[in-house]
Structure formats: structure tokens, C-alpha cells
Design an enzyme around this catalytic site. Structure first.
Site, PDB file in Angstrom:
ATOM      1  N   ASP A  61     -20.722  19.580   6.366  1.00  0.00           N
ATOM      2  CA  ASP A  61     -21.979  18.924   6.748  1.00  0.00           C
ATOM      3  C   ASP A  61     -23.063  20.001   6.914  1.00  0.00           C
ATOM      4  O   ASP A  61     -22.785  21.194   6.746  1.00  0.00           O
ATOM      5  CB  ASP A  61     -21.764  18.067   8.008  1.00  0.00           C
ATOM      6  CG  ASP A  61     -21.545  18.910   9.255  1.00  0.00           C
ATOM      7  OD1 ASP A  61     -21.622  20.160   9.168  1.00  0.00           O
ATOM      8  OD2 ASP A  61     -21.301  18.326  10.327  1.00  0.00           O
ATOM      9  N   TRP A  95       3.216   8.885 -10.709  1.00  0.00           N
ATOM     10  CA  TRP A  95       3.179   7.415 -10.653  1.00  0.00           C
ATOM     11  C   TRP A  95       2.975   6.796 -12.036  1.00  0.00           C
ATOM     12  O   TRP A  95       3.448   5.686 -12.293  1.00  0.00           O
ATOM     13  CB  TRP A  95       2.117   6.915  -9.674  1.00  0.00           C
ATOM     14  CG  TRP A  95       2.254   7.471  -8.281  1.00  0.00           C
ATOM     15  CD1 TRP A  95       1.261   8.009  -7.519  1.00  0.00           C
ATOM     16  CD2 TRP A  95       3.439   7.545  -7.461  1.00  0.00           C
ATOM     17  NE1 TRP A  95       1.760   8.419  -6.292  1.00  0.00           N
ATOM     18  CE2 TRP A  95       3.085   8.147  -6.234  1.00  0.00           C
ATOM     19  CE3 TRP A  95       4.768   7.180  -7.646  1.00  0.00           C
ATOM     20  CZ2 TRP A  95       4.002   8.380  -5.206  1.00  0.00           C
ATOM     21  CZ3 TRP A  95       5.694   7.414  -6.626  1.00  0.00           C
ATOM     22  CH2 TRP A  95       5.309   7.997  -5.431  1.00  0.00           C
ATOM     23  N   THR A 139       1.635   4.678  -3.770  1.00  0.00           N
ATOM     24  CA  THR A 139       1.960   4.452  -2.354  1.00  0.00           C
ATOM     25  C   THR A 139       0.666   4.254  -1.553  1.00  0.00           C
ATOM     26  O   THR A 139       0.222   5.162  -0.855  1.00  0.00           O
ATOM     27  CB  THR A 139       2.745   5.648  -1.783  1.00  0.00           C
ATOM     28  OG1 THR A 139       1.963   6.829  -1.939  1.00  0.00           O
ATOM     29  CG2 THR A 139       4.082   5.828  -2.471  1.00  0.00           C
ATOM     30  N   PRO A 140       0.037   3.083  -1.666  1.00  0.00           N
ATOM     31  CA  PRO A 140      -1.213   2.881  -0.927  1.00  0.00           C
ATOM     32  C   PRO A 140      -1.018   2.927   0.589  1.00  0.00           C
ATOM     33  O   PRO A 140       0.078   2.740   1.108  1.00  0.00           O
ATOM     34  CB  PRO A 140      -1.675   1.490  -1.369  1.00  0.00           C
ATOM     35  CG  PRO A 140      -0.565   0.883  -2.104  1.00  0.00           C
ATOM     36  CD  PRO A 140       0.378   1.955  -2.511  1.00  0.00           C
ATOM     37  N   LYS A 174      10.340  -1.322   4.251  1.00  0.00           N
ATOM     38  CA  LYS A 174       9.364  -1.312   3.148  1.00  0.00           C
ATOM     39  C   LYS A 174       8.271  -0.270   3.318  1.00  0.00           C
ATOM     40  O   LYS A 174       7.485  -0.070   2.388  1.00  0.00           O
ATOM     41  CB  LYS A 174       8.710  -2.688   3.026  1.00  0.00           C
ATOM     42  CG  LYS A 174       9.590  -3.730   2.352  1.00  0.00           C
ATOM     43  CD  LYS A 174       8.780  -4.964   2.051  1.00  0.00           C
ATOM     44  CE  LYS A 174       9.592  -6.014   1.358  1.00  0.00           C
ATOM     45  NZ  LYS A 174       8.871  -7.292   1.318  1.00  0.00           N
TER      46      LYS A 174
HETATM   47  C1  BCA Z   1       0.427  -2.978   0.747  1.00  0.00           C
HETATM   48  C2  BCA Z   1       0.417  -4.508   0.707  1.00  0.00           C
HETATM   49  C3  BCA Z   1       0.450  -4.965  -0.760  1.00  0.00           C
HETATM   50  C4  BCA Z   1       1.702  -4.994   1.414  1.00  0.00           C
HETATM   51  O1  BCA Z   1       1.672  -6.409   1.395  1.00  0.00           O
HETATM   52  P1  BCA Z   1       3.001  -7.232   1.070  1.00  0.00           P
HETATM   53  O2  BCA Z   1       3.589  -6.827  -0.229  1.00  0.00           O
HETATM   54  O3  BCA Z   1       2.641  -8.677   1.224  1.00  0.00           O
HETATM   55  O4  BCA Z   1       4.006  -6.746   2.169  1.00  0.00           O
HETATM   56  P2  BCA Z   1       4.316  -7.292   3.641  1.00  0.00           P
HETATM   57  O5  BCA Z   1       3.149  -7.947   4.282  1.00  0.00           O
HETATM   58  O6  BCA Z   1       5.602  -8.054   3.519  1.00  0.00           O
HETATM   59  O7  BCA Z   1       4.585  -5.956   4.460  1.00  0.00           O
HETATM   60  C5  BCA Z   1       5.430  -4.956   3.949  1.00  0.00           C
HETATM   61  C6  BCA Z   1       5.659  -3.962   5.040  1.00  0.00           C
HETATM   62  O8  BCA Z   1       4.400  -3.427   5.491  1.00  0.00           O
HETATM   63  C7  BCA Z   1       4.350  -3.449   6.923  1.00  0.00           C
HETATM   64  N1  BCA Z   1       2.929  -3.463   7.298  1.00  0.00           N
HETATM   65  C8  BCA Z   1       1.978  -4.313   6.862  1.00  0.00           C
HETATM   66  N2  BCA Z   1       0.782  -3.938   7.359  1.00  0.00           N
HETATM   67  C9  BCA Z   1       1.000  -2.855   8.140  1.00  0.00           C
HETATM   68  C10 BCA Z   1       0.166  -2.009   8.914  1.00  0.00           C
HETATM   69  N3  BCA Z   1      -1.149  -2.199   8.990  1.00  0.00           N
HETATM   70  N4  BCA Z   1       0.734  -0.969   9.571  1.00  0.00           N
HETATM   71  C11 BCA Z   1       2.057  -0.753   9.482  1.00  0.00           C
HETATM   72  N5  BCA Z   1       2.895  -1.488   8.731  1.00  0.00           N
HETATM   73  C12 BCA Z   1       2.372  -2.545   8.089  1.00  0.00           C
HETATM   74  C13 BCA Z   1       5.185  -4.660   7.282  1.00  0.00           C
HETATM   75  O9  BCA Z   1       5.634  -4.592   8.616  1.00  0.00           O
HETATM   76  C14 BCA Z   1       6.346  -4.496   6.302  1.00  0.00           C
HETATM   77  O10 BCA Z   1       7.148  -3.407   6.725  1.00  0.00           O
HETATM   78  P3  BCA Z   1       8.740  -3.375   6.855  1.00  0.00           P
HETATM   79  O11 BCA Z   1       9.005  -3.663   8.277  1.00  0.00           O
HETATM   80  O12 BCA Z   1       9.166  -1.985   6.488  1.00  0.00           O
HETATM   81  O13 BCA Z   1       9.318  -4.420   5.913  1.00  0.00           O
HETATM   82  C15 BCA Z   1      -0.836  -5.120   1.420  1.00  0.00           C
HETATM   83  O14 BCA Z   1      -0.727  -4.866   2.816  1.00  0.00           O
HETATM   84  C16 BCA Z   1      -2.136  -4.522   0.902  1.00  0.00           C
HETATM   85  O15 BCA Z   1      -2.554  -4.799  -0.222  1.00  0.00           O
HETATM   86  N6  BCA Z   1      -2.808  -3.699   1.738  1.00  0.00           N
HETATM   87  C17 BCA Z   1      -4.035  -3.020   1.329  1.00  0.00           C
HETATM   88  C18 BCA Z   1      -3.709  -1.683   0.690  1.00  0.00           C
HETATM   89  C19 BCA Z   1      -4.992  -0.900   0.443  1.00  0.00           C
HETATM   90  O16 BCA Z   1      -5.912  -1.398  -0.146  1.00  0.00           O
HETATM   91  N7  BCA Z   1      -5.029   0.376   0.957  1.00  0.00           N
HETATM   92  C20 BCA Z   1      -6.199   1.218   0.919  1.00  0.00           C
HETATM   93  C21 BCA Z   1      -6.539   1.788  -0.424  1.00  0.00           C
HETATM   94  S1  BCA Z   1      -5.161   2.220  -1.439  1.00  0.00           S
HETATM   95  C22 BCA Z   1      -5.052   3.937  -1.485  1.00  0.00           C
HETATM   96  O17 BCA Z   1      -5.779   4.584  -0.826  1.00  0.00           O
HETATM   97  C23 BCA Z   1      -4.016   4.534  -2.353  1.00  0.00           C
HETATM   98  C24 BCA Z   1      -3.544   5.814  -2.071  1.00  0.00           C
HETATM   99  C25 BCA Z   1      -2.528   6.352  -2.849  1.00  0.00           C
HETATM  100  C26 BCA Z   1      -1.988   5.625  -3.914  1.00  0.00           C
HETATM  101  O18 BCA Z   1      -0.955   6.144  -4.673  1.00  0.00           O
HETATM  102  C27 BCA Z   1      -2.462   4.371  -4.187  1.00  0.00           C
HETATM  103  C28 BCA Z   1      -3.479   3.826  -3.414  1.00  0.00           C
END
Ligand code: BCA
Length: 139
Positions: A17, A47, A59-60, A90
Site C-alpha cells: 500500500d 488440476w 480445491t475451492p 469431504k
Molecule cells: C464447495 C461446494 C460445491 C460444496 O457444496 P456441496 O457439494 O453441495 O457439498 P456439501 O454442502 O454437501 O458440503 C460438503 C462438505 O463441506 C462442508 N462445508 C460446507 N460449507 C462449509 C464451510 N463454510 N466451512 C466448513 N465446511 C463447510 C460440509 O460440512 C461438508 O463436509 P464434510 O463434513 O467433510 O462432509 C459449495 O459449498 C460451493 O460452491 N461453495 C462456494 C465455493 C467458492 O465459490 N469458493 C470461493 C472461490 S473458489 C477459489 O477460490 C478456488 C481456489 C482454488 C481452486 O483450485 C479452485 C477455486
């Protein structure tokens, strides 16, 4: 013993900054780069390969938490110490410790999931159970 991989960055003028202090989103950017480097150093293919061979597109992030203890400035070299501290069904928890030599500047944890594009909804992403072979390589 948890596997830890160190990723080094050099702080550039443009990372800071107007006060010459690293702007905070850059720490997230370096932690993400360190995550990718962690998997690479553990022997996980890129990936783009896992997408072709088994549908895994990356791994989002589901959640992040970062603690900032000391500032950094341009010209410094920082080391990001990255590991996986917990594997759940998961999701997994990444820990990143950003150091300048022995000084700890910043600590971050990330919750991430391995995701695929489900065949029934290819424009969406879905978490899959943590692949056992990747877990073994990275533990
Ligand atoms: C990841 C998701 C697809 C998971 O959804 P679903 O497939 O329906 O899974 P579920 O809801 O069944 O949850 C799966 C697990 O997540 C856990 N979960 C869900 N939300 C949370 C949060 N907020 N914290 C902790 N754990 C969580 C849940 O408890 C399940 O865990 P287990 O106990 O181990 O089974 C959905 O939550 C999503 O789309 N989230 C948004 C992701 C996103 O946009 N992130 C920010 C940008 S991506 C990014 O920066 C990136 C970096 C690096 C890369 O290689 C790719 C992308």
C-alpha cells in the site's frame, strides 16, 4: 508427522500500500499459490490433468481465517509453510504460516474441498469425498 512444504515469495513494490506495507489480499493470494505448490510437491498432478483423468477440477475455498501479526514490505523474502492439519469426509483444513526467517508474520487456515462438475449439472461444482490416494500423498 504432518507433511509441510515451504513456498517462497519476494515482496514487490506493487504488493504494498502507499505506506509500503503488504496489502492484505496478497497474503491470501500467496497462500493459494502455496496450496497449489503443496499439492505439486506432494506428487499430485495439476488440476488440468486430474480434470481429464478423474473429473477433479480443483480445491475451492469454503472458509478462511487469517491472523496478521507483523507487517512486511517490498524487497523482503517470505516463506509460506503449508500443511494439511485435518482431513474430514469431504473437506480438509490447510494451515499456512507466513514467515520472514524466524519471524511469524501471518497465520491462515483454509477449509477446502475437492470438487467435480457433476454430470447431471456440468455448469455447477460439487464436493466429493477426499480421495484416499491424494490424502496419502499429502499426509
Ligand atoms: C464447495 C461446494 C460445491 C460444496 O457444496 P456441496 O457439494 O453441495 O457439498 P456439501 O454442502 O454437501 O458440503 C460438503 C462438505 O463441506 C462442508 N462445508 C460446507 N460449507 C462449509 C464451510 N463454510 N466451512 C466448513 N465446511 C463447510 C460440509 O460440512 C461438508 O463436509 P464434510 O463434513 O467433510 O462432509 C459449495 O459449498 C460451493 O460452491 N461453495 C462456494 C465455493 C467458492 O465459490 N469458493 C470461493 C472461490 S473458489 C477459489 O477460490 C478456488 C481456489 C482454488 C481452486 O483450485 C479452485 C477455486
Amino acid at each position: 508427522m504432518t507433511k509441510t512444504v515451504v513456498y517462497e515469495v519476494e515482496v514487490m513494490f506493487g504488493d504494498c500500500d502507499p505506506a509500503g506495507i503488504v496489502f492484505f489480499p496478497n497474503f491470501s493470494k500467496w497462500m493459494d499459490a502455496s496450496s497449489l505448490n503443496f499439492f505439486k510437491q506432494c506428487g499430485v498432478p495439476p488440476w488440468r490433468e486430474t480434470k481429464k483423468t478423474r473429473g477433479i477440477v480443483g480445491t475451492p475455498l469454503l472458509e478462511i481465517h487469517t491472523k496478521f501479526m507483523r507487517p512486511a514490505t517490498y524487497g523482503e523474502r517470505l516463506q509460506i509453510h503449508t500443511s494439511v492439519t485435518e482431513w474430514r469426509e469431504k473437506v480438509f483444513i490447510h494451515r499456512h504460516v507466513v514467515k520472514r526467517g524466524d519471524d511469524v508474520l501471518c497465520e491462515g487456515t483454509e477449509t477446502r474441498a475437492f470438487v467435480i462438475h457433476p454430470p447431471e449439472a456440468p455448469d455447477r461444482i460439487k464436493a466429493i469425498p477426499v480421495p484416499e490416494d491424494i490424502k496419502a500423498l499429502c499426509s
